[in-house]
Scaffold this active site. Structure first.
Site, mmCIF file in Angstrom:
data_model
loop_
_atom_site.group_PDB
_atom_site.id
_atom_site.type_symbol
_atom_site.label_atom_id
_atom_site.label_comp_id
_atom_site.label_asym_id
_atom_site.label_seq_id
_atom_site.Cartn_x
_atom_site.Cartn_y
_atom_site.Cartn_z
ATOM 1 N N GLU A 101 -26.802 21.075 -31.391
ATOM 2 C CA GLU A 101 -27.814 21.517 -30.436
ATOM 3 C C GLU A 101 -29.206 21.121 -30.884
ATOM 4 O O GLU A 101 -29.499 21.047 -32.070
ATOM 5 C CB GLU A 101 -27.764 23.040 -30.300
ATOM 6 C CG GLU A 101 -26.438 23.514 -29.767
ATOM 7 C CD GLU A 101 -26.455 24.975 -29.383
ATOM 8 O OE1 GLU A 101 -25.394 25.470 -29.002
ATOM 9 O OE2 GLU A 101 -27.521 25.623 -29.466
ATOM 10 N N CYS A 114 -36.786 21.337 -32.366
ATOM 11 C CA CYS A 114 -35.984 21.844 -33.481
ATOM 12 C C CYS A 114 -34.732 20.972 -33.587
ATOM 13 O O CYS A 114 -33.914 20.924 -32.678
ATOM 14 C CB CYS A 114 -35.627 23.296 -33.173
ATOM 15 S SG CYS A 114 -34.684 24.057 -34.467
ATOM 16 N N CYS A 121 -22.498 23.661 -41.735
ATOM 17 C CA CYS A 121 -23.243 23.723 -42.995
ATOM 18 C C CYS A 121 -22.339 24.299 -44.068
ATOM 19 O O CYS A 121 -21.548 25.203 -43.797
ATOM 20 C CB CYS A 121 -24.485 24.591 -42.841
ATOM 21 S SG CYS A 121 -25.497 24.657 -44.348
ATOM 22 N N CYS A 125 -24.695 30.921 -45.708
ATOM 23 C CA CYS A 125 -25.574 32.097 -45.777
ATOM 24 C C CYS A 125 -24.956 33.191 -44.905
ATOM 25 O O CYS A 125 -24.409 32.909 -43.835
ATOM 26 C CB CYS A 125 -26.977 31.746 -45.299
ATOM 27 S SG CYS A 125 -27.733 30.467 -46.327
ATOM 28 N N CYS A 128 -25.891 33.589 -41.032
ATOM 29 C CA CYS A 128 -26.119 32.370 -40.236
ATOM 30 C C CYS A 128 -24.844 31.923 -39.526
ATOM 31 O O CYS A 128 -23.807 31.713 -40.167
ATOM 32 C CB CYS A 128 -26.636 31.265 -41.142
ATOM 33 S SG CYS A 128 -26.767 29.670 -40.312
ATOM 34 N N GLY A 175 -27.497 22.896 -40.021
ATOM 35 C CA GLY A 175 -27.323 22.130 -41.254
ATOM 36 C C GLY A 175 -28.426 22.301 -42.271
ATOM 37 O O GLY A 175 -29.501 22.829 -41.976
ATOM 38 N N SER A 207 -37.012 22.361 -43.465
ATOM 39 C CA SER A 207 -36.693 23.720 -43.899
ATOM 40 C C SER A 207 -35.458 23.676 -44.795
ATOM 41 O O SER A 207 -34.444 23.083 -44.435
ATOM 42 C CB SER A 207 -36.413 24.586 -42.661
ATOM 43 O OG SER A 207 -35.908 25.838 -43.045
ATOM 44 N N SER A 229 -36.421 28.890 -46.965
ATOM 45 C CA SER A 229 -35.733 30.060 -46.410
ATOM 46 C C SER A 229 -35.479 31.047 -47.539
ATOM 47 O O SER A 229 -34.467 30.959 -48.221
ATOM 48 C CB SER A 229 -34.413 29.610 -45.778
ATOM 49 O OG SER A 229 -34.681 28.877 -44.613
ATOM 50 N N LEU A 230 -36.394 31.973 -47.714
ATOM 51 C CA LEU A 230 -36.303 32.883 -48.867
ATOM 52 C C LEU A 230 -35.401 34.087 -48.546
ATOM 53 O O LEU A 230 -34.432 34.339 -49.242
ATOM 54 C CB LEU A 230 -37.719 33.316 -49.266
ATOM 55 C CG LEU A 230 -37.855 33.919 -50.647
ATOM 56 C CD1 LEU A 230 -37.421 32.953 -51.732
ATOM 57 C CD2 LEU A 230 -39.295 34.368 -50.890
ATOM 58 N N HIS A 231 -35.765 34.855 -47.573
ATOM 59 C CA HIS A 231 -34.953 35.967 -47.040
ATOM 60 C C HIS A 231 -34.745 37.164 -47.975
ATOM 61 O O HIS A 231 -34.173 38.174 -47.557
ATOM 62 C CB HIS A 231 -33.570 35.487 -46.564
ATOM 63 C CG HIS A 231 -33.619 34.310 -45.660
ATOM 64 N ND1 HIS A 231 -34.411 34.255 -44.551
ATOM 65 C CD2 HIS A 231 -32.963 33.116 -45.709
ATOM 66 C CE1 HIS A 231 -34.253 33.086 -43.951
ATOM 67 N NE2 HIS A 231 -33.395 32.377 -44.639
ATOM 68 N N ASN A 307 -30.978 37.352 -35.557
ATOM 69 C CA ASN A 307 -30.387 37.094 -34.255
ATOM 70 C C ASN A 307 -28.887 37.395 -34.355
ATOM 71 O O ASN A 307 -28.153 36.641 -34.987
ATOM 72 C CB ASN A 307 -30.636 35.616 -33.909
ATOM 73 C CG ASN A 307 -30.293 35.293 -32.483
ATOM 74 O OD1 ASN A 307 -30.451 36.130 -31.608
ATOM 75 N ND2 ASN A 307 -29.824 34.085 -32.254
ATOM 76 N N CYS A 350 -34.839 28.539 -31.765
ATOM 77 C CA CYS A 350 -34.900 27.588 -32.870
ATOM 78 C C CYS A 350 -34.557 28.264 -34.188
ATOM 79 O O CYS A 350 -35.004 29.358 -34.470
ATOM 80 C CB CYS A 350 -36.300 27.014 -32.940
ATOM 81 S SG CYS A 350 -36.444 25.779 -34.199
#
Ligand code: SAH
Ligand code: SF4
Length: 383
Positions: A101, A114, A121, A125, A128, A175, A207, A229-231, A307, A350
């Site tokens: 996408e 995006c 991937c 994570c 995700c 990815g 990213s 991408s720390l999170h 999300n 995105c």
């Protein structure tokens, strides 16, 4: 197209993903002048052509020669939708049967695309949906830049000069871009090249979830903007959410980001992405720890409310919790943004492309099915 025709096409070189340097070599090998490369790049990327016959400043003999050995092959669009707010989404079929996408998000005088770098991937994570899909394969340069080609072309008005509608690209689709290093770097180079899309290096953002050795490699060959991408603000929690942290813990990751940012010739800030998950990483203690962790890093923080997707038990925090988290960081002196969901009516967001992995698979299958059905219908009609 018959199987034989398809095989002939397959054996041709696809100029869509060819770097300017390779394009020059290609023409020189053909006994042509190197400036042909510039012409070709402009026809393909600035004018959106995939038909050699329309390239009017290329001689007829040359066009015939090109048709024999080369092609301009872009990804097949199996679904395209435009949201009420102008957000656009494409689902593109990739050889092998799966789909990726691409999303376009207009915001004032900006238009951000995006872009995906892999099918699936491998990094898994925990929050995700792409990760839950597993890894299928890397995208080629043509498949990555092809997403930009398709999106740019979608705005063209016949007979009118192309307007620049894509001002920014973020490698935040499906990815991990640093695990498809060479292809992603070549595709980003085309995005920034004057004879292709001419985007500013500040407006192309990679990213990563933290493939540390490749961040060092990136510093040697590229100067795009960087988002990490720390999170999570500590290793124990990040190990849970972003498993690659076990291999490259936060301290090493932040050192690699610092190295990358200081390798840039201009002053830019690192973007820190932080997906907020209800009662997992969105407590005040996390905000404090994060503020502490980033104290010496020039950065802006982008909060992404989780999300949700059915295969996950995580929840999206209430707006109150999101604002509290933001306010804490803001009061600690940080620039903080909250990523708003756009294109809700077409399910486009995105960095969180299709919140539901099952849905995505089913939907892609459905699009492919629909397409196959309509193709069968057509050929049945012809018989
Ligand atoms: N692999 C790269 C780029 C793609 S993901 C990376 O991880 O950085 C782009 C962004 O969307 C990342 O910050 C990712 O963590 C975030 N993201 C993925 N799934 C999400 C979800 N379900 N909700 C909110 N953000 C998500
Ligand atoms: Fe891969 Fe990024 Fe998803 Fe992690 S967040 S699984 S690195 S796409």
């Amino acid at each position: 197209m018959t199987v034989e025709q398809h095989q002939v096409e397959e054996s041709k070189v696809n100029l869509l993903g060819m770097s300017p340097k390779k394009m020059k070599d290609f023409f020189v090998e053909m006994g042509e002048k190197p400036f042909r490369a510039q012409q070709l790049l402009q026809w393909v990327h600035q004018r959106g052509l995939d038909d050699f016959d329309q390239m009017t400043n290329v001689s007829k003999v040359m066009r015939e020669k090109l048709k024999e050995i080369a092609t301009i092959h872009y990804p097949e669009i199996i679904y395209h939708d435009v949201s009420k707010d102008g957000t656009k989404k494409w689902v593109m079929r990739m050889p092998g049967g799966s789909a990726i996408e691409t999303v376009y998000i207009p915001e004032g005088d900006r238009g951000t695309l995006c872009v995906s770098s892999q099918i699936g991937c491998s990094l898994d994570c925990s929050f995700c949906s792409t990760g839950k899909q597993g890894f299928n394969r890397d995208l080629s340069v043509a498949e990555i830049i092809g997403q930009v080609w398709v999106a740019a072309k979608s705005f063209d008005v016949p007979g009118e000069k192309r307007e620049r509608r894509i001002t920014n690209v973020v490698m935040m689709g499906m990815g991990e871009p640093l695990l498809n290093f060479e292809n992603v770097v070549d595709a980003m180079d085309l995005m920034m090249h004057d004879f292709a899309y001419g985007l500013s290096k500040r407006r192309v953002t990679l990213s990563t979830s933290g493939v540390v050795p490749n961040l060092y490699k990136l510093a040697d060959v590229s100067d795009v903007s960087l988002a990490v991408s720390l999170h999570a603000p500590n290793d124990a929690l990040r190990n849970e959410l972003v498993p690659i942290n076990k291999k490259y813990p936060i301290k090493e990751l932040m050192a690699a980001c610092d190295h990358y940012m200081s390798s840039l010739a201009d002053r830019r800030k690192l973007t820190v992405e932080y997906t907020l998950i209800d009662k997992v990483n969105d407590e005040m203690e996390h905000a404090k720890e994060l503020a502490e962790l980033l104290r010496d890093t020039p950065c802006k923080i982008n909060l992404i409310p989780f999300n949700p997707f059915p295969a996950s038990d995580y929840k999206r925090p209430s707006n109150n919790r999101v604002y509290k988290f933001r306010d804490y960081l803001h009061n600690a002196g940080y620039t903080v943004t909250i990523r708003t969901t756009r294109g809700d009516d077409i399910d486009a967001a995105c960095g969180q492309l299709v919140g539901n992995v099952k849905d995505r698979t089913r939907r892609s299958e459905r699009y492919i099915k629909m397409r196959e059905i309509s193709e069968t219908d057509q050929s049945a009609g012809l018989q």
